[in-house]
Design an enzyme around this catalytic site. Structure first.
Site, PDB file in Angstrom:
ATOM      1  N   GLU A   1       0.890   5.441   0.895  1.00 14.27           N
ATOM      2  CA  GLU A   1       0.182   6.507   1.616  1.00 14.27           C
ATOM      3  C   GLU A   1       0.471   7.874   0.990  1.00 14.27           C
ATOM      4  OE1 GLU A   1       0.198   6.463   5.999  1.00 14.27           O
ATOM      5  OE2 GLU A   1       0.830   8.557   5.899  1.00 14.27           O
TER       6      GLU A   1
ATOM      7  N   HIS B   1       3.538  -1.077   3.923  1.00 13.97           N
ATOM      8  CA  HIS B   1       2.835   0.187   3.710  1.00 13.97           C
ATOM      9  C   HIS B   1       3.915   1.251   3.501  1.00 13.97           C
ATOM     10  CE1 HIS B   1      -0.412   3.147   4.213  1.00 13.97           C
ATOM     11  NE2 HIS B   1       0.378   3.824   5.025  1.00 13.97           N
TER      12      HIS B   1
ATOM     13  N   SER C   1       0.844  -1.205   0.000  1.00 16.83           N
ATOM     14  CA  SER C   1       0.000   0.000   0.000  1.00 16.83           C
ATOM     15  C   SER C   1       0.872   1.245   0.000  1.00 16.83           C
ATOM     16  CB  SER C   1      -0.928  -0.011   1.208  1.00 16.83           C
ATOM     17  OG  SER C   1      -0.211  -0.247   2.396  1.00 16.83           O
TER      18      SER C   1
ATOM     19  N   PHE D   1      11.090  14.355  11.153  1.00 20.08           N
ATOM     20  CA  PHE D   1      10.009  13.376  11.363  1.00 20.08           C
ATOM     21  C   PHE D   1      10.298  12.469  12.555  1.00 20.08           C
ATOM     22  CE2 PHE D   1       8.766  13.175   6.584  1.00 20.08           C
ATOM     23  CZ  PHE D   1       8.050  14.350   6.728  1.00 20.08           C
TER      24      PHE D   1
ATOM     25  N   ASP E   1      -2.572  13.782  16.108  1.00 18.42           N
ATOM     26  CA  ASP E   1      -1.630  14.512  16.969  1.00 18.42           C
ATOM     27  C   ASP E   1      -2.270  15.808  17.434  1.00 18.42           C
ATOM     28  OD1 ASP E   1       0.619  12.842  17.025  1.00 18.42           O
ATOM     29  OD2 ASP E   1       1.110  13.418  14.965  1.00 18.42           O
TER      30      ASP E   1
HETATM   31  P1  FAD Z   1      -4.112   6.164  20.332  1.00 22.24           P
HETATM   32  O1  FAD Z   1      -4.181   4.742  19.968  1.00 22.24           O
HETATM   33  O2  FAD Z   1      -5.304   6.785  20.981  1.00 22.24           O
HETATM   34  O3  FAD Z   1      -2.842   6.380  21.274  1.00 22.24           O
HETATM   35  C1  FAD Z   1      -2.395   7.687  21.607  1.00 22.24           C
HETATM   36  C2  FAD Z   1      -1.623   7.645  22.931  1.00 22.24           C
HETATM   37  O4  FAD Z   1      -2.551   7.444  23.993  1.00 22.24           O
HETATM   38  C3  FAD Z   1      -0.621   6.514  23.042  1.00 22.24           C
HETATM   39  O5  FAD Z   1       0.482   7.005  23.763  1.00 22.24           O
HETATM   40  C4  FAD Z   1      -1.349   5.443  23.822  1.00 22.24           C
HETATM   41  O6  FAD Z   1      -0.472   4.580  24.552  1.00 22.24           O
HETATM   42  C5  FAD Z   1      -2.182   6.312  24.762  1.00 22.24           C
HETATM   43  N1  FAD Z   1      -3.432   5.687  25.214  1.00 22.24           N
HETATM   44  C6  FAD Z   1      -4.340   5.021  24.467  1.00 22.24           C
HETATM   45  N2  FAD Z   1      -5.388   4.619  25.222  1.00 22.24           N
HETATM   46  C7  FAD Z   1      -5.139   5.060  26.477  1.00 22.24           C
HETATM   47  C8  FAD Z   1      -5.842   4.990  27.720  1.00 22.24           C
HETATM   48  N3  FAD Z   1      -7.025   4.378  27.822  1.00 22.24           N
HETATM   49  N4  FAD Z   1      -5.292   5.577  28.820  1.00 22.24           N
HETATM   50  C9  FAD Z   1      -4.091   6.222  28.740  1.00 22.24           C
HETATM   51  N5  FAD Z   1      -3.373   6.331  27.601  1.00 22.24           N
HETATM   52  C10 FAD Z   1      -3.889   5.759  26.476  1.00 22.24           C
HETATM   53  N6  FAD Z   1      -2.066  11.583  12.191  1.00 22.24           N
HETATM   54  C11 FAD Z   1      -2.899  12.457  11.571  1.00 22.24           C
HETATM   55  O7  FAD Z   1      -3.166  13.528  12.110  1.00 22.24           O
HETATM   56  N7  FAD Z   1      -3.461  12.154  10.347  1.00 22.24           N
HETATM   57  C12 FAD Z   1      -3.208  10.979   9.708  1.00 22.24           C
HETATM   58  O8  FAD Z   1      -3.726  10.731   8.629  1.00 22.24           O
HETATM   59  C13 FAD Z   1      -2.320  10.040  10.337  1.00 22.24           C
HETATM   60  N8  FAD Z   1      -2.039   8.849   9.757  1.00 22.24           N
HETATM   61  C14 FAD Z   1      -1.251   7.935  10.420  1.00 22.24           C
HETATM   62  C15 FAD Z   1      -1.016   6.680   9.817  1.00 22.24           C
HETATM   63  C16 FAD Z   1      -0.231   5.731  10.470  1.00 22.24           C
HETATM   64  C17 FAD Z   1      -0.019   4.383   9.805  1.00 22.24           C
HETATM   65  C18 FAD Z   1       0.349   6.020  11.744  1.00 22.24           C
HETATM   66  C19 FAD Z   1       1.211   5.008  12.438  1.00 22.24           C
HETATM   67  C20 FAD Z   1       0.130   7.274  12.336  1.00 22.24           C
HETATM   68  C21 FAD Z   1      -0.670   8.228  11.697  1.00 22.24           C
HETATM   69  N9  FAD Z   1      -0.936   9.483  12.261  1.00 22.24           N
HETATM   70  C22 FAD Z   1      -1.766  10.384  11.623  1.00 22.24           C
HETATM   71  C23 FAD Z   1      -0.303   9.870  13.526  1.00 22.24           C
HETATM   72  C24 FAD Z   1      -1.190   9.556  14.758  1.00 22.24           C
HETATM   73  O9  FAD Z   1      -2.373  10.303  14.685  1.00 22.24           O
HETATM   74  C25 FAD Z   1      -0.392   9.930  16.006  1.00 22.24           C
HETATM   75  O10 FAD Z   1       0.674   9.042  16.186  1.00 22.24           O
HETATM   76  C26 FAD Z   1      -1.176  10.128  17.278  1.00 22.24           C
HETATM   77  O11 FAD Z   1      -0.344  10.783  18.241  1.00 22.24           O
HETATM   78  C27 FAD Z   1      -1.701   8.855  17.937  1.00 22.24           C
HETATM   79  O12 FAD Z   1      -2.739   8.310  17.232  1.00 22.24           O
HETATM   80  P2  FAD Z   1      -3.280   6.828  17.607  1.00 22.24           P
HETATM   81  O13 FAD Z   1      -4.430   6.576  16.730  1.00 22.24           O
HETATM   82  O14 FAD Z   1      -2.180   5.865  17.616  1.00 22.24           O
HETATM   83  O15 FAD Z   1      -3.777   7.105  19.121  1.00 22.24           O
END
Ligand code: FAD
Length: 293
Positions: free
Chosen positions: A22, A274, A20, A224, A114
């Site tokens: 991105e 990916h 894939s 990054f 983020d």
């Molecule tokens: P989560 O899974 O919610 O985790 C975030 C943090 O919270 C982690 O430190 C986790 O350990 C912690 N956490 C989770 N649940 C709990 C809980 N219950 N209690 C306490 N702590 C908790 N960003 C963008 O803005 N746009 C994009 O399109 C984008 N695409 C991405 C694609 C990929 C493949 C990846 C790997 C990242 C991408 N990101 C993108 C970045 C991502 O949004 C960030 O890394 C963000 O900081 C975390 O998102 P997450 O979905 O992993 O969050």
């Protein structure tokens, strides 16, 4: 087509690894023209799917929906939309999901996102979500039938350096309804395989697709990695430092390293790759050509 149907129980597609690419939504018309040229170039490589990131601002969000629909229906490549919880409440997120569904999109990468640049910490929007797991549960409870992917962090997420806790959070996210995970970029395959091992030991069974970013510019990759917490191994950093200001030489080092990473990942059972393309085709093409030799 659903990505979950393309991945077999073992993780790989029936006809080989899942590949894939991105992309991010360009901010200008010129950027958009250039992106369509990149997609056309990469189409020949027959990726399993492409994905489009979701930005912080309103216009780029609309562009994500527009782009995935165009890529799927006009260019004819399966497409996945990224979706985040940043600055949006449940109703706004529901409206985006409805647009994606109406546009025939079947795959969503569900993310928290983020914090915006001017904020140190992620702040939940009123009536919004704090963590990606909540978004995943909301999508499932709302009755949408999307295949859902989520993010995983081989070196741990920057906000949670306690790896065990980070893994427990990933498990909760998978249990909320993820079909697969795509990892953050990394440069040492040992980090990926150790992460997959820990995930399996923790009962996470879904495919974990490694995310690879070919290095094309040293300052950019350092920016990054400092933001996302990925480590550049010392030997790779030394090779990059030796050619820092020589762009073709940096690109050659980046392609060589990423190709070796991909070959090793696939040989040792990763379900696919990916590619973080940064909307450029040459590095990804060059890696692909060597993978298919
Ligand atoms: P989560 O899974 O919610 O985790 C975030 C943090 O919270 C982690 O430190 C986790 O350990 C912690 N956490 C989770 N649940 C709990 C809980 N219950 N209690 C306490 N702590 C908790 N960003 C963008 O803005 N746009 C994009 O399109 C984008 N695409 C991405 C694609 C990929 C493949 C990846 C790997 C990242 C991408 N990101 C993108 C970045 C991502 O949004 C960030 O890394 C963000 O900081 C975390 O998102 P997450 O979905 O992993 O969050």
């Amino acid at each position: 087509m659903r990505i979950s149907d393309l991945l077999s129980a073992k993780g790989r597609a029936a006809d080989g690894p899942v590949f894939s690419f991105e992309f991010f939504p360009p901010k200008t018309d010129q950027g958009e023209q250039s992106l369509y040229r990149t997609i056309e170039h990469l189409r020949e490589l027959r990726p399993t799917f492409v994905s489009v990131t979701y930005g912080a601002g309103g216009t780029t969000r609309d562009k994500t929906v527009e782009l995935v629909c165009r890529i799927k229906h006009e260019i004819g490549i399966e497409a996945m939309a990224h979706l985040t919880c940043v600055g949006a409440d449940r109703e706004e997120i529901h409206a985006v999901l409805k647009r994606l569904h109406a546009g025939g999109i079947e795959n969503v990468l569900a993310l928290r996102g983020d914090p915006p640049r001017d904020q140190k910490e992620f702040v939940r929007t009123a009536n919004g979500f704090r963590y990606a797991a909540e978004l995943v549960r909301f999508i499932r409870d709302s009755g949408f039938s999307f295949t859902l992917g989520g993010a995983g962090y081989p070196e741990g997420h920057v906000e949670c350096r306690d790896r065990a806790a980070d893994l427990a959070h990933l498990k909760a996210k998978v249990d909320a309804g993820l079909d697969f995970v795509i990892t953050q970029l990394f440069f040492d395959n040992a980090d990926y395989f150790a992460f997959v091992g820990r995930a399996r030991a923790h009962g996470i069974r879904v495919p974990i697709i490694p995310g690879i970013m070919p290095i094309t510019n040293v300052a950019q990759i350092e920016r990054f990695t400092s933001m996302c917490g990925a480590r550049i191994p010392a030997a790779l950093q030394a090779r990059l430092n030796a050619v820092r200001n020589d762009e073709p030489a940096v690109r050659a080092v980046g392609i060589e390293h990423a190709t070796a990473q991909c070959q090793d990942l696939l040989a040792r059972g990763a379900p696919g790759i990916h590619f973080y393309t940064l909307n450029q085709s040459p590095a990804t093409r060059a890696i692909f050509q060597q993978l298919r030799r």
